[in-house]
Each structure stands twice: as C-alpha cells, then as structure tokens.
Design an enzyme around this catalytic site. Sequence first.
Site, PDB file in Angstrom:
ATOM      1  N   HIS A 153      37.979 -28.916  53.661  1.00  0.00           N
ATOM      2  CA  HIS A 153      38.692 -29.891  52.827  1.00  0.00           C
ATOM      3  C   HIS A 153      39.388 -29.187  51.680  1.00  0.00           C
ATOM      4  CE1 HIS A 153      35.008 -29.213  50.515  1.00  0.00           C
ATOM      5  NE2 HIS A 153      35.656 -29.650  49.442  1.00  0.00           N
ATOM      6  N   ASN A 171      39.156 -39.099  44.836  1.00  0.00           N
ATOM      7  CA  ASN A 171      37.907 -38.440  44.466  1.00  0.00           C
ATOM      8  C   ASN A 171      36.994 -39.444  43.756  1.00  0.00           C
ATOM      9  OD1 ASN A 171      35.938 -36.693  43.194  1.00  0.00           O
ATOM     10  ND2 ASN A 171      37.357 -35.005  43.600  1.00  0.00           N
ATOM     11  N   HIS A 206      32.957 -30.703  61.306  1.00  0.00           N
ATOM     12  CA  HIS A 206      32.257 -30.198  60.130  1.00  0.00           C
ATOM     13  C   HIS A 206      32.209 -28.669  60.094  1.00  0.00           C
ATOM     14  CE1 HIS A 206      29.234 -30.476  56.909  1.00  0.00           C
ATOM     15  NE2 HIS A 206      28.598 -29.497  57.528  1.00  0.00           N
ATOM     16  N   GLN A 237      41.560 -30.206  47.687  1.00  0.00           N
ATOM     17  CA  GLN A 237      41.729 -31.244  46.674  1.00  0.00           C
ATOM     18  C   GLN A 237      43.182 -31.294  46.228  1.00  0.00           C
ATOM     19  OE1 GLN A 237      38.758 -31.749  43.637  1.00  0.00           O
ATOM     20  NE2 GLN A 237      37.529 -30.091  44.465  1.00  0.00           N
ATOM     21  N   CYS A 280      32.082 -36.008  56.651  1.00  0.00           N
ATOM     22  CA  CYS A 280      32.151 -36.216  58.104  1.00  0.00           C
ATOM     23  C   CYS A 280      32.575 -37.658  58.421  1.00  0.00           C
ATOM     24  CB  CYS A 280      30.799 -35.922  58.743  1.00  0.00           C
ATOM     25  SG  CYS A 280      30.572 -34.190  59.215  1.00  0.00           S
ATOM     26  N   HIS A 283      32.260 -28.615  54.921  1.00  0.00           N
ATOM     27  CA  HIS A 283      33.228 -29.390  55.696  1.00  0.00           C
ATOM     28  C   HIS A 283      34.645 -29.028  55.208  1.00  0.00           C
ATOM     29  CE1 HIS A 283      33.914 -33.039  58.270  1.00  0.00           C
ATOM     30  NE2 HIS A 283      35.124 -32.724  57.831  1.00  0.00           N
ATOM     31  N   LYS A 305      33.848  -9.121  43.587  1.00  0.00           N
ATOM     32  CA  LYS A 305      34.448  -8.663  42.344  1.00  0.00           C
ATOM     33  C   LYS A 305      34.131  -9.701  41.264  1.00  0.00           C
ATOM     34  CE  LYS A 305      37.795  -7.268  39.513  1.00  0.00           C
ATOM     35  NZ  LYS A 305      37.582  -6.056  38.744  1.00  0.00           N
ATOM     36  N   MET A 356      35.085 -11.010  37.524  1.00  0.00           N
ATOM     37  CA  MET A 356      36.069 -10.922  36.441  1.00  0.00           C
ATOM     38  C   MET A 356      35.285 -11.121  35.147  1.00  0.00           C
ATOM     39  SD  MET A 356      39.322 -10.423  37.309  1.00  0.00           S
ATOM     40  CE  MET A 356      40.362 -10.474  38.788  1.00  0.00           C
ATOM     41  N   VAL A 357      34.660 -10.052  34.686  1.00  0.00           N
ATOM     42  CA  VAL A 357      33.807 -10.124  33.488  1.00  0.00           C
ATOM     43  C   VAL A 357      34.185  -8.968  32.561  1.00  0.00           C
ATOM     44  CG1 VAL A 357      31.880 -11.248  34.689  1.00  0.00           C
ATOM     45  CG2 VAL A 357      32.019  -8.758  34.666  1.00  0.00           C
ATOM     46  N   ASN A 394      39.065 -24.828  47.495  1.00  0.00           N
ATOM     47  CA  ASN A 394      37.964 -23.914  47.167  1.00  0.00           C
ATOM     48  C   ASN A 394      37.202 -23.715  48.444  1.00  0.00           C
ATOM     49  OD1 ASN A 394      38.360 -23.698  44.404  1.00  0.00           O
ATOM     50  ND2 ASN A 394      37.233 -25.597  44.024  1.00  0.00           N
ATOM     51  N   HIS A 453      55.376 -21.393  46.632  1.00  0.00           N
ATOM     52  CA  HIS A 453      54.532 -20.297  47.106  1.00  0.00           C
ATOM     53  C   HIS A 453      53.074 -20.693  47.002  1.00  0.00           C
ATOM     54  CE1 HIS A 453      55.009 -19.748  42.764  1.00  0.00           C
ATOM     55  NE2 HIS A 453      53.777 -19.266  42.778  1.00  0.00           N
ATOM     56  N   ALA A 508      28.868 -40.345  48.379  1.00  0.00           N
ATOM     57  CA  ALA A 508      27.852 -40.463  47.328  1.00  0.00           C
ATOM     58  C   ALA A 508      27.859 -41.828  46.637  1.00  0.00           C
ATOM     59  CB  ALA A 508      28.038 -39.344  46.314  1.00  0.00           C
ATOM     60  N   CYS A 524      26.546 -35.071  55.731  1.00  0.00           N
ATOM     61  CA  CYS A 524      27.773 -34.628  55.047  1.00  0.00           C
ATOM     62  C   CYS A 524      28.582 -35.824  54.556  1.00  0.00           C
ATOM     63  CB  CYS A 524      28.614 -33.799  56.023  1.00  0.00           C
ATOM     64  SG  CYS A 524      30.278 -33.497  55.424  1.00  0.00           S
ATOM     65  N   SER A 580      31.499 -27.334  47.168  1.00  0.00           N
ATOM     66  CA  SER A 580      30.255 -28.097  47.247  1.00  0.00           C
ATOM     67  C   SER A 580      29.864 -28.457  48.673  1.00  0.00           C
ATOM     68  CB  SER A 580      30.400 -29.366  46.411  1.00  0.00           C
ATOM     69  OG  SER A 580      31.499 -30.128  46.884  1.00  0.00           O
ATOM     70  N   GLU A 637      54.711 -20.110  34.966  1.00  0.00           N
ATOM     71  CA  GLU A 637      55.537 -19.703  36.116  1.00  0.00           C
ATOM     72  C   GLU A 637      56.912 -20.364  36.057  1.00  0.00           C
ATOM     73  OE1 GLU A 637      53.843 -19.975  39.996  1.00  0.00           O
ATOM     74  OE2 GLU A 637      52.275 -18.503  39.584  1.00  0.00           O
TER      75      GLU A 637
END
Length: 360
Positions: free
Chosen positions: A180, A88, A127, A182, A66, A178, A325, A327-328, A167, A310, A72, A63, A175, A196
Amino acid sequence: MCDRRTGKETQITVFDPGNHPHRRLNPLTREWVLVSPHRTKRPWQGQTETSPSDVRLTYDPKCYLCPGNARAEGKQNPRYEHTFVFDNDFSALLPDPVCRGRPAPHSLLQAEPVRGVCRVVCFSPRHDLTLAEMSVPDIRHVVDAWVEQTLDLGAKDFVHYVQVFENRGAMMGCSNPHPHCQVWATEQIPNEPAIEAASQQEYLEKHGRSLLTEYLHGEWLSRERLVCANDHWVALVPFWAAWPFETMLIPRRAVASLPDLNDTEQDALAEILKRLTTRYDNLFEVSFPYSMGWHQEPTDGEGYPGWILHAHFYPPLLRSASIRKFMVGFEMLAEPQRDITPEQAAERLREQSEKHYREG
Ligand code: H2U
Ligand code: ZN
C-alpha cells in the site's frame, strides 16, 4: 608546493572523486552531501547474509488492508480486485476550515492552520506481494490510482499539493506488509517540494531549460549512474544521492505531473517500477525497504513551467539485508554523508538481474 607557515613541501594531488573526500551539491534541495569514498577501499567484502526465508500469507484475516476485512475503526473493506483507496482512519490532516484566531505573539512563534486529506491506497488484494512481485498490468492499476488521486485531490480548492508516497518495510516504519501507499494532500506546499519548486524555477529563468531535463540529458550521455531505462523512463542514482542506494525515476518526456503522462508512458512506468524494485530486492535478497514518493507540480494553479515530474527512492540499507545506513551524528548536525559513491551504487544495481530472486 611549499607551506608558508611551516616551510615544508606538501604534495598536492589531483582531485579524484572516486578516491578523495568531497562534497556534491543537490541542485533540487540546494543541500550539500559529503562523499567519503576512501572509506570503502574494499566496499563489498562485508557480510551479505540473506534474510531468513519469510513465509507470507496471500490473505491475512488479521490484516486491516486485506479485502473483506474490518479496519481498526470498524469500517469494512470491499472485496476489491485490483486497488482500493480509502480515507485514512487516523488522518494527519483534516479538511475542515478553521479560522486563524489571534496573531502570533512573536515572529519567532509562527503557526498556521493546515487543511488537507490523507488517503491510503492498497496496491493489490494479495497480502503477500510487493511492487517487485506484482505483474506489470497489476502495477498499471496502481499507476492509475495515483493519477486518479492526484486529479481528485488536486481539484479541491484547498489542496495545493498532492504527495504520493510509499513506506516499504518495517525498517521504514511501515505498519503493515500488505502492499500500500499513502496520499497526503495539503493546503500549503511542504518543505521539500517548495524548495524543489524554487530551484527548478530559478534554473529555468537562468538557463532557459528545465533543471531535470538538462540533468537527465547529461546522465543519459555519461551512463555512469544509470540503473535501467525503457523508451519513456530512466532510473538512475543521482549524482548528489545521500542514501547508499538512492535512486530517481525521471520521465524522458518533460511532464509536470502524473496525470500528464500518456497511456504509453503510464504502461512504461509500471514496467520500470517492476524492474527497479526487482533489482533492489535482488541486491541483498530481501524485500528491499525504502521510502519512495512522487514530486509533482503543485496544484495551486500558479503554474510551474520548470517543474519535471520525478520519483525519489530512499532505501536505508547499506551493506546487507540487515545493515542499514543511519542518518545520525554528522548527518543530523552538519550534513548528509556517504561512503560508497553514487557511481559504485549504480554499478551494483546495474549488475542485478531483473528476474526476482523469489521467482521459481
Ligand atoms: P504506513 O504506510 O505507515 O504503514 O501507514 C498505513 C496507514 O494506514 C497509517 O497512516 C492507516 C494508518 O493511519 N490505517 C487506517 O487508516 N486504518 C486502519 O484500520 C489501520 C491503519
Ligand atoms: Zn492484507
């Protein structure tokens, strides 16, 4: 009532939002959502299979998040104990100034340079954990990291907005399991927070009260769409939710950004995050995928008096651990649509235990 064209009697029934197709307005984005509750006469008879039991490693030598591992691009992570933040390695934005160059050849071909910074925040050295399975004191470290990142990035002269988002789960394009999130800090205020900002500003000017303060007040009285709450936070399914189990997390005191929260509110945030994400996981007995993120006051120094901090949670799951679901179709070409009503979704989430299904 008589139809003038056919001369036939037509029956007009009284509008019932629990039964009749209708549209609801999202006052933050000014978009309509189509709700079709008649399609879910027996909404929960579908399968609710549990996902295959997942055995997770507490440390994964492969990972890139970790502690102690190489990422990478070859940089090495420290042996961190709580949270760990790094730039990043494949940043979508760069901080270097560029000059504008030639004007647009046509008003329909507009482009502008964007400066910014992208960071990754590891929530825990473990992890195998998620917010739902982390302890409240450990989630408090995550809240601290969000506050620090907002302050640090927001103080840069070219940063006018700081977007914190997570995400979660492969279904949402994450991806790496672990835990995390962003942070993307941008020179321009992106679309969603920009609309907004305009909606909240306009509401304040028109009504003399903040849009979300007013909204929360009504939701607190009705309780129809509340999921859970503590002394400082309320988690609810918004009236205009587009995703089946979409929720919002709103502070009970009107603050504009994460650094404005006091110590007690930050503790309470860690607590409600655990409770809400545990309810999500228990719903289909799966580590619930979602995209979540904070909408906080832009950092351009313009002043946003109507802005209320919020978080939005947008989970894709609909009926089970694997039925999502999409969204299409109509959603992509016309407007978002949902079957299960926000009230039904809130009830389902309220029914869930706050003890995680994997515990014990
Ligand atoms: P997700 O939240 O979508 O999983 O993204 C993780 C981020 O981690 C992604 O933006 C970055 C990717 O660019 N990353 C690194 O910065 N270094 C690495 O070694 C791998 C991934
Ligand atoms: Zn890891």
